[in-house]
Design an enzyme around this catalytic site. Structure first.
Site, PDB file in Angstrom:
ATOM      1  N   HIS A 145       0.838  -1.190   0.000  1.00 14.89           N
ATOM      2  CA  HIS A 145       0.000   0.000   0.000  1.00 14.89           C
ATOM      3  C   HIS A 145       0.877   1.246   0.000  1.00 14.89           C
ATOM      4  O   HIS A 145       1.930   1.274   0.649  1.00 14.89           O
ATOM      5  CB  HIS A 145      -0.920   0.008   1.227  1.00 14.89           C
ATOM      6  CG  HIS A 145      -1.942  -1.085   1.193  1.00 14.89           C
ATOM      7  ND1 HIS A 145      -2.351  -1.676   0.029  1.00 14.89           N
ATOM      8  CD2 HIS A 145      -2.634  -1.693   2.174  1.00 14.89           C
ATOM      9  CE1 HIS A 145      -3.266  -2.590   0.304  1.00 14.89           C
ATOM     10  NE2 HIS A 145      -3.454  -2.628   1.586  1.00 14.89           N
ATOM     11  N   LYS A 597     -12.899   4.276   8.443  1.00 15.86           N
ATOM     12  CA  LYS A 597     -13.301   5.359   7.535  1.00 15.86           C
ATOM     13  C   LYS A 597     -14.818   5.397   7.394  1.00 15.86           C
ATOM     14  O   LYS A 597     -15.421   6.462   7.299  1.00 15.86           O
ATOM     15  CB  LYS A 597     -12.646   5.151   6.169  1.00 15.86           C
ATOM     16  CG  LYS A 597     -13.064   6.181   5.117  1.00 15.86           C
ATOM     17  CD  LYS A 597     -12.228   6.069   3.866  1.00 15.86           C
ATOM     18  CE  LYS A 597     -12.578   4.844   3.057  1.00 15.86           C
ATOM     19  NZ  LYS A 597     -13.819   5.020   2.267  1.00 15.86           N
TER      20      LYS A 597
END
Length: 940
Positions: A145, A597
């Site tokens: 990532h 999130k």
């Protein structure tokens, strides 16, 4: 009461590195650079002290006149300071641990010695230890990532500076030798100053693969063997030499990777990328084996006449000579009187042939077989064990316990694959592939029942159809030409998995991870696709399965439905038959990033905690062994934080000896760029695993029902508060894109994976969790890690003082709740609402910026007040003075950088949307993102 940190040695080390940096800047940079850095520090210190408008303007008056080139070098100076500060802190911590080890006793907290002593004091006997040790599996998984802002070249330079600084800490390095070391340090820092820390091109997947492999020869090979030796020494110290002789610590450490296997949202990862990753991994470990075999030849030098090797060993040596023939005549002539060196020379030759075979395959040569290569890792291991057993047979076991034992550990750990690769793809890709395949079936009597519109079926019908299709011998017969390119690529991945298992070994893959798993059919679709490549299916009356599937539950809604999905899946007769045939544990992956999130830190953390309890209970009720895979990021907002504490905060009796978790970006650098730090970090993780797995050998205290009820209510309130801000507040997403550098982060070239799932989609669902957290952290409003906690605590306790006492008891007695609020304190300490106000001023609509900032700032204050009240502390991180002091040291340099970055953002954006990369202010802006990431020690 606030603890204090003794940092005398750290201050000395920091002063030394800082003075060298100052000399480098004076000699190598324009005179204005060092002066501007000093002015900015003084200006920010004054602003931080009284916060008045005049002080702010005074700081801006220093920033505004800076030319782009000067601003760029000022940022670089700050960034280099952060890197040197980290080196000073790391060196000091290592020095402290060495001294604690020298003194004996518990050693440092979390060491093997300390942990085994605690286990012994809690009543765990030597007789119980094998039952605990045999269940252990510690599996960190490297991911690609885009969160590592440092180039590999810079990481190498920092490693060299660290080693020189370590030498200066050695009291035996004095006089002339110390002066030489100081001169070397100066030159290294000068070289780093002249090295660009910003990548000039985008990272490709090949770069990411190389970046992950970088840490193994650098630190992890040596750290792995050191870890086991430390564990064995501690076992003998605590439980006695006799227990240590009788109890073998199995090789429980494995390494995993997503690099080259994670194709979810990354169009750059192709089937051939997965092959490339595995072959590069193979070459890396084979090169290490060759090096170590060479070392062993100089260590095991026994001669005939002074030892009597076993018949098995001599037979193996004779068989090797016959099989290798003339190829080794020149190799062996120096060792004919030394049986072990003779054998090792032949082993090295075979390993070199194995490497040559792997390198030719890596180069794309199809016919790359080597007749003298090792067939697999098991054959190599058998040779090593023959040498070990033979040495023991003639009373030379002590010699076997030198380098040979370490090589055996490495072979057990790494095989010929180095890391177990996970493949990951999003569930809709599999659903579409299955629908296309069923629509393209050729007419055949035995597959007539499958000619249906798969998309039109309900879940029950899908599961029945998939179960029947998986059991069909030979797989489905379909017209491949009728499939889309996307589906053909999806199927190619499974063919690669089957081929690489045959080429490298069955352990080269760990699991096939399905992101966005919403139904049991999503897992069965993967099993059907795997069956088309011979990875699973039915043969005669029996089942076979060479693939493990790990459903990934990511959003709050997914976590809430985990029970129904898993229950349905594990009760399917066909899936259960496949799972039994694989002899593998069921693995379930939990996503920390997207759930946070989605619903905020409280809902995410609590949903994950509950999910773990549910998963283990469901599997246990069916007699199925289960392992949890934790998808953690580097920051608290993505499940990060200290690994030791995080493992201990898991629900009681859910770890059970095994844990798997992702590690990425800057986490890899901070943990593994130096060998001794790698040993420490691995040790802290393993000892956390040991403590959390004590339920395997003795009863553990279960969570209190009343505590669970309180947390459920807090999570409900916190989620409501978070969603009110992020989903129901007008202008919030505009604020995100305008008051943070999220758009500019994409220019950093730090990963091959896009920051958004869909281009130009500015929704909260589209932006990836990494970019979400990275951007908020840059602007010093790290609210994903704490927003909603203050509102939840305040609302639940409103007017009821006895509830505050309940929370305080939970903080003292419940590791989960304590870890939650401790991590919140760390994130709050990295926030600065005054600095965030500067970013809010970037919004084209000032009223929107002020309104959203005020909402975040109000919750920040509420959260700080209530967390401190519950923790009964007089300041954030009062119980962790070392971390508090570290953040304070950084803040004096971070603050000026933030004000400078806000100015740079304003200037880049003033040019409009046309080619922002061409702006003269873009380069210093990108450097500022790197520098702030280094200062906060977090990106995503």
């Amino acid at each position: 009461m606030t603890k204090t940190a003794d940092d005398k040695e750290l201050r000395r080390s920091t002063r030394l590195l800082g003075s060298v940096l100052a000399r480098v800047l004076k000699a190598q940079a324009a005179p204005k650079i060092a002066a501007t850095v000093e002015q900015l520090q003084r200006g920010f210190t004054g602003l931080h002290r009284d916060g008045g408008a005049a002080r702010r303007q005074s700081l801006l008056n220093i920033i505004e006149p800076l030319e782009a080139e000067v601003a760029s070098d000022v940022v670089r100076a700050f960034s280099l300071y952060f890197s040197l500060l980290h080196i000073a802190e790391e060196s000091t911590n290592l020095l402290k641990r060495r001294r604690q080890t020298e003194r004996g006793g518990h050693y440092w907290p979390g060491s093997f010695h300390d942990t085994l002593l605690l286990l012994k004091q809690s009543g765990v006997t030597a007789e119980q230890l094998p039952a605990l040790f045999e269940q252990l599996l510690y599996l960190p998984v490297m991911t690609a990532h885009p969160t590592e802002a440092k180039r590999r070249t810079v990481r190498n330079q920092l490693r060299n500076i660290f080693l020189t600084n370590e030498r200066l800490d050695d009291p035996q390095v004095r006089g002339y030798y110390r002066q030489v070391a100081l001169e070397k340090l100066h030159r290294q820092i000068q070289a780093l100053w002249k090295t660009d820390e910003v990548r000039s091109r985008s990272m490709g997947v090949l770069d990411e693969i190389e970046s992950g492999l970088f840490y193994f020869p650098l630190s992890l090979f040596q750290a792995t063997t050191r870890l086991y030796r430390n564990f064995e020494r501690a076992l003998a110290d605590v439980y006695g030499e006799a227990a240590a002789r009788d109890i073998r610590i199995p090789s429980f450490l494995r390494y995993g990777s997503w690099i080259g296997g994670d194709r979810d949202g990354n169009p750059n990862v192709k089937p051939e990328t997965t092959e490339l990753a595995l072959r590069m991994q193979t070459c890396t470990i084979l090169q290490e084996y060759i090096r170590l075999l060479d070392e062993l030849r100089g260590e095991i030098t026994h001669s005939y006449g002074f030892c009597q090797p076993t018949e098995a060993f001599l037979a193996s040596l004779a068989a090797d000579r016959e099989a290798l023939g003339e190829a080794v005549t020149g190799l062996e002539r120096h060792y004919l009187q030394e049986p072990y060196r003779h054998k090792l020379a032949l082993m090295k030759y075979r390993m070199e042939r194995t490497l040559a075979q792997a390198e030719r395959r890596l180069a794309g040569q199809a016919d790359a077989r080597e007749s003298h290569a090792y067939a697999n890792a098991a054959v190599f291991m058998a040779d090593l064990l023959l040498i070990r057993d033979s040495l023991y047979a003639h009373n030379d076991g002590e010699v076997a316990e030198l380098g040979l034992r370490d090589l055996i550990r490495l072979a057990e750990t790494f095989g010929f694959h180095l890391m177990q690769l996970d493949v990951r793809q999003e569930s809709t890709r599999h659903s579409e592939a299955v629908a296309e395949i069923l629509a393209a079936l050729k007419f055949r009597a035995d597959q007539a029942d499958f000619c249906v519109d798969y998309r039109a079926l309900d879940e029950t019908q899908k599961l029945a159809l998939l179960s029947q299709a998986i059991a069909l011998p030979g797989g489905l017969d379909y017209d491949a030409a009728a499939l889309s390119d996307t589906t053909r690529e999806t199927l190619a991945v499974f063919r690669v998995m089957a081929r690489m298992r045959r080429e490298i070994g069955a352990d080269c893959f760990s699991r096939y991870v399905i992101s966005m798993t919403h139904a049991a059919s999503h897992i069965m679709e993967v099993m059907l696709l795997a069956a088309q490549s011979g990875l699973a299916g039915r043969l005669g009356e029996g089942w076979y399965c060479h693939i493990g599937v790990s459903p990934l539950f990511e959003t709050i809604d997914d976590l809430n439905h985990i029970e129904s999905v898993l229950t349905t899946l594990l009760d399917l007769p066909v899936y259960r038959a496949l799972l039994d045939a694989s002899s593998e544990r069921q693995e379930v992956m939990l996503g920390y990033s997207d759930s946070c999130k989605d619903g905020g830190i409280l809902a995410s953390t609590w949903g994950l905690y509950q999910a773990q309890r549910q998963v283990i209970a469901i599997a246990e009720a069916r007699g199925i062994p289960c392992r949890l895979f934790h998808g953690r990021g580097g920051t608290v907002g993505r499940g990060g934080g200290p690994t030791h504490e995080a493992i201990l905060a898991q629900p009681p009796d859910t770890v059970r000896g095994q844990i798997k978790f992702t590690e990425q970006g800057e986490v890899l650098f901070y943990r593994y760029n130096n060998m001794e730090t790698a040993v420490y970090e691995l040790t802290m993780g393993v000892t956390g695993l040991l403590k959390a797995s004590i339920s395997l050998v003795q009863p553990v205290r279960q969570d209190r029902t009343e505590d669970l009820a309180v947390m459920a209510e807090l999570a409900r309130i916190g989620e409501h508060s978070y969603r009110e801000l992020t989903e129901r507040t007008d202008g919030f997403l505009d604020y995100f894109y305008e008051a943070t550098p999220v758009g500019e982060i994409g220019q950093l070239n730090i990963g091959s994976r896009p920051s958004h799932r869909k281009k130009k989609d500015r929704s909260k669902q589209s932006v990836r969790a990494i970019a979400w957290v990275f951007s908020w952290a840059q602007s010093r409003q790290t609210f994903p890690a704490w927003y909603g906690i203050g509102s939840a605590l305040a609302s639940w306790c409103a007017g009821k003082p006895e509830r505050l006492q309940r929370l305080r008891a939970m903080y003292r007695e419940w590791p989960f709740f304590r870890n939650l609020l401790s991590n919140a304190q760390m994130a709050l300490s990295k926030s600065d609402m005054e600095i965030a106000r500067e970013y809010a001023g970037l919004c084209p609509e000032p009223s929107t910026g002020k309104r959203i900032h005020d909402l975040i700032a109000a919750e920040y204050q509420r959260c700080e007040d209530w967390v401190l009240d519950v923790a009964e502390a007089d300041g954030l991180l009062a119980e962790n003075p070392e971390l508090a002091a570290s953040l304070k040291r950084r803040n004096a340099y971070l603050g000026p950088l933030n004000y400078l970055q806000a100015t740079l953002l304003r200037r880049v954006r003033a040019g409009g949307d046309e080619a922002p990369a061409e702006s003269p202010w873009m380069q210093p802006l990108l450097r500022s993102i790197n520098a702030i990431a280094a200062g906060m020690r977090n990106t995503g």
